[in-house]
Design a protein around this motif. Sequence first.
Motif, short mmCIF file in Angstrom:
data_model
loop_
_atom_site.label_atom_id
_atom_site.label_comp_id
_atom_site.label_asym_id
_atom_site.label_seq_id
_atom_site.Cartn_x
_atom_site.Cartn_y
_atom_site.Cartn_z
N GLU B 80 0.81 -1.21 0.00
CA GLU B 80 0.00 0.00 0.00
C GLU B 80 0.85 1.26 0.00
OE1 GLU B 80 -1.55 1.04 3.84
OE2 GLU B 80 -3.50 1.57 3.02
N HIS B 81 2.07 1.15 0.52
CA HIS B 81 2.89 2.33 0.81
C HIS B 81 3.04 3.33 -0.35
CE1 HIS B 81 5.16 4.36 3.82
NE2 HIS B 81 6.22 4.48 3.05
N PRO B 82 3.34 2.86 -1.57
CA PRO B 82 3.47 3.84 -2.67
C PRO B 82 2.21 4.67 -2.87
CG PRO B 82 4.27 1.68 -3.35
CD PRO B 82 3.62 1.49 -2.02
N VAL B 83 1.05 4.06 -2.66
CA VAL B 83 -0.22 4.77 -2.84
C VAL B 83 -0.36 5.85 -1.77
CG1 VAL B 83 -2.73 4.52 -2.97
CG2 VAL B 83 -1.26 2.70 -3.83
N ILE B 84 0.00 5.52 -0.54
CA ILE B 84 -0.05 6.49 0.56
C ILE B 84 0.93 7.64 0.28
CG2 ILE B 84 0.38 6.82 3.03
CD1 ILE B 84 -2.13 5.24 2.59
N GLU B 85 2.11 7.28 -0.22
CA GLU B 85 3.10 8.31 -0.55
C GLU B 85 2.57 9.25 -1.63
OE1 GLU B 85 6.96 6.23 -1.22
OE2 GLU B 85 7.53 7.61 0.39
N GLU B 86 1.97 8.65 -2.63
CA GLU B 86 1.42 9.45 -3.74
C GLU B 86 0.31 10.36 -3.22
OE1 GLU B 86 2.47 9.92 -6.79
OE2 GLU B 86 0.79 11.30 -7.05
N LEU B 87 -0.51 9.83 -2.34
CA LEU B 87 -1.61 10.62 -1.77
C LEU B 87 -1.06 11.81 -0.98
CD1 LEU B 87 -4.64 10.99 -1.02
CD2 LEU B 87 -4.23 9.51 0.94
N ALA B 88 -0.02 11.57 -0.17
CA ALA B 88 0.56 12.64 0.63
C ALA B 88 1.21 13.68 -0.29
CB ALA B 88 1.60 12.06 1.59
N ARG B 89 1.88 13.20 -1.34
CA ARG B 89 2.56 14.10 -2.26
C ARG B 89 1.55 14.97 -3.00
NH1 ARG B 89 5.17 10.67 -5.86
NH2 ARG B 89 6.22 9.73 -4.07
N SER B 90 0.40 14.41 -3.31
CA SER B 90 -0.60 15.15 -4.08
C SER B 90 -1.15 16.34 -3.29
CB SER B 90 -1.74 14.22 -4.49
OG SER B 90 -2.56 13.96 -3.36
N GLY B 91 -1.00 16.29 -1.97
CA GLY B 91 -1.47 17.40 -1.15
C GLY B 91 -2.99 17.43 -1.00
N LEU B 92 -3.66 16.36 -1.42
CA LEU B 92 -5.13 16.29 -1.33
C LEU B 92 -5.57 16.38 0.13
CD1 LEU B 92 -7.85 15.66 -2.90
CD2 LEU B 92 -7.46 13.29 -2.22
N ILE B 93 -4.88 15.64 0.98
CA ILE B 93 -5.26 15.57 2.38
C ILE B 93 -4.02 15.23 3.20
CG2 ILE B 93 -5.83 13.09 2.28
CD1 ILE B 93 -8.25 13.82 4.12
N ARG B 94 -3.98 15.67 4.46
CA ARG B 94 -2.81 15.30 5.25
C ARG B 94 -2.95 13.86 5.72
NH1 ARG B 94 -3.12 17.66 11.14
NH2 ARG B 94 -5.36 17.62 11.44
N VAL B 95 -1.82 13.20 5.81
CA VAL B 95 -1.81 11.79 6.16
C VAL B 95 -1.09 11.60 7.49
CG1 VAL B 95 -1.17 9.48 5.42
CG2 VAL B 95 -1.78 11.19 3.70
N VAL B 96 -1.83 11.05 8.44
CA VAL B 96 -1.26 10.79 9.76
C VAL B 96 -1.12 9.28 9.92
CG1 VAL B 96 -1.67 11.01 12.25
CG2 VAL B 96 -2.31 12.88 10.71
N GLY B 97 0.02 8.83 10.42
CA GLY B 97 0.23 7.40 10.59
C GLY B 97 -0.09 6.97 12.02
N LEU B 98 -0.70 5.79 12.15
CA LEU B 98 -0.84 5.19 13.48
C LEU B 98 -0.03 3.90 13.43
CD1 LEU B 98 -2.42 5.46 16.27
CD2 LEU B 98 -3.89 3.68 15.35
N ASN B 99 1.13 3.96 14.04
CA ASN B 99 2.03 2.80 14.04
C ASN B 99 1.52 1.81 15.08
OD1 ASN B 99 5.33 1.95 15.03
ND2 ASN B 99 4.34 1.38 13.11
N TYR B 100 1.08 0.63 14.57
CA TYR B 100 0.27 -0.29 15.36
C TYR B 100 1.09 -1.49 15.85
CZ TYR B 100 -3.39 -3.89 15.99
OH TYR B 100 -4.19 -4.90 16.45
N ARG B 101 1.18 -1.66 17.17
CA ARG B 101 1.82 -2.85 17.76
C ARG B 101 3.19 -3.12 17.12
NH1 ARG B 101 0.80 -7.36 19.77
NH2 ARG B 101 -0.77 -7.72 21.34
N ASP B 102 4.01 -2.12 17.12
CA ASP B 102 5.29 -2.22 16.43
C ASP B 102 6.43 -1.93 17.41
OD1 ASP B 102 6.86 -2.68 14.25
OD2 ASP B 102 5.93 -1.14 13.01
N GLU B 103 7.64 -2.31 17.00
CA GLU B 103 8.83 -1.92 17.75
C GLU B 103 9.32 -0.61 17.14
OE1 GLU B 103 10.25 -3.64 20.22
OE2 GLU B 103 8.93 -5.40 20.13
N GLU B 104 9.71 0.31 18.00
CA GLU B 104 10.11 1.62 17.50
C GLU B 104 11.23 1.52 16.47
OE1 GLU B 104 10.78 4.78 20.49
OE2 GLU B 104 12.44 5.38 19.20
#
Lengths: 139, 178
Positions: B80-104
């Motif tokens: 999914e990542h490239p799509v999220i990157e493209e979305l953020a780059r397009s400036g359509l909407i801000r993208v906030v990540g929720l890092n879920y059950r992960d190691e820092e």
Amino acid sequence: MTLKNTLLALALALTVSAVHAADPLVFDDPAMEERYNDLTLELRCLVCQNQNLADSDAELAQDLRREIYDMMMDGQGDDQIKTFMVDRYGDFVLYRPAMSGNTLLLWLMPGILLGVGAIAVFFTVRNRNQRLAAERQQG
Amino acid sequence: MIGRLIPVAIFLALGVLLAVGLKIADHKSEIPSPLIGKPMPEFNLPVLGQPDVMVSHEELIGTPFLLNVWASWCVTCRVEHPVIEELARSGLIRVVGLNYRDEEADAKAWLARFGNPYELNIADITGRTAIDFGVYAAPESFLVDPEGKIVFKQIGAVTPEVIQEEIAPRVREWSKGP
């Protein structure tokens, strides 16, 4: 030697399945433990949807069991815990969802099908009786 | 005559039922979220990599955003990542990540390797906030409106079609103003 190994493997396998999804949750009160067991049996695991929460080893299921445990220790009732789950995951988490607009059809369907069947049987039997009566008159 | 037609009618009805069932089966694992139309759940979590900096749900309200639930262990997130990157780059909407059950460390390495499109990354190490959001897998994405209400949830990867059909029209509506 081989037999011994086989038996050992079998014993191990049985042990594993017996302690499946075990959590280090401690209950002082056996009644509480029973409540916990009943609750987790009635709630669906969201990740592996054909399993209940009690049986699932998925990480989310572990998290949710922990959550249920904490809520129980907090003194919350079964209904509160179920509402908590439904508010987040929808009716789908309950194996026996409450009767509501969404689930009305689900609950009524067995009755409706039985009714349709009964009507079909009624008409089939009546038609056959009429046909037999007609044949008897003719013959 | 009618008696002969009944089995045919039952057969046809069954056929329709099964066809509908097959259609539904494709989406069966997607559980509709009861959170649609409700305010986003409350939280107060640290920013990824900055354990002292906390961010709460209230601080995010005001401008619409897409909350993308991801983890370094999640394979589909990588797809999914490239799509999220493209979305953020397009400036359509801000993208906030929720890092879920992960190691820092894993999460940071993942972002360093695949790129970081997120305006902000919130670390939900225990997964407790994700439960409040009704997350049951990753990736999942929540579209939050200017009032902080969840208006759309994507279960699984965000695709260009999802952006075009679900996200973009709503964002355009909001930018027009009430």
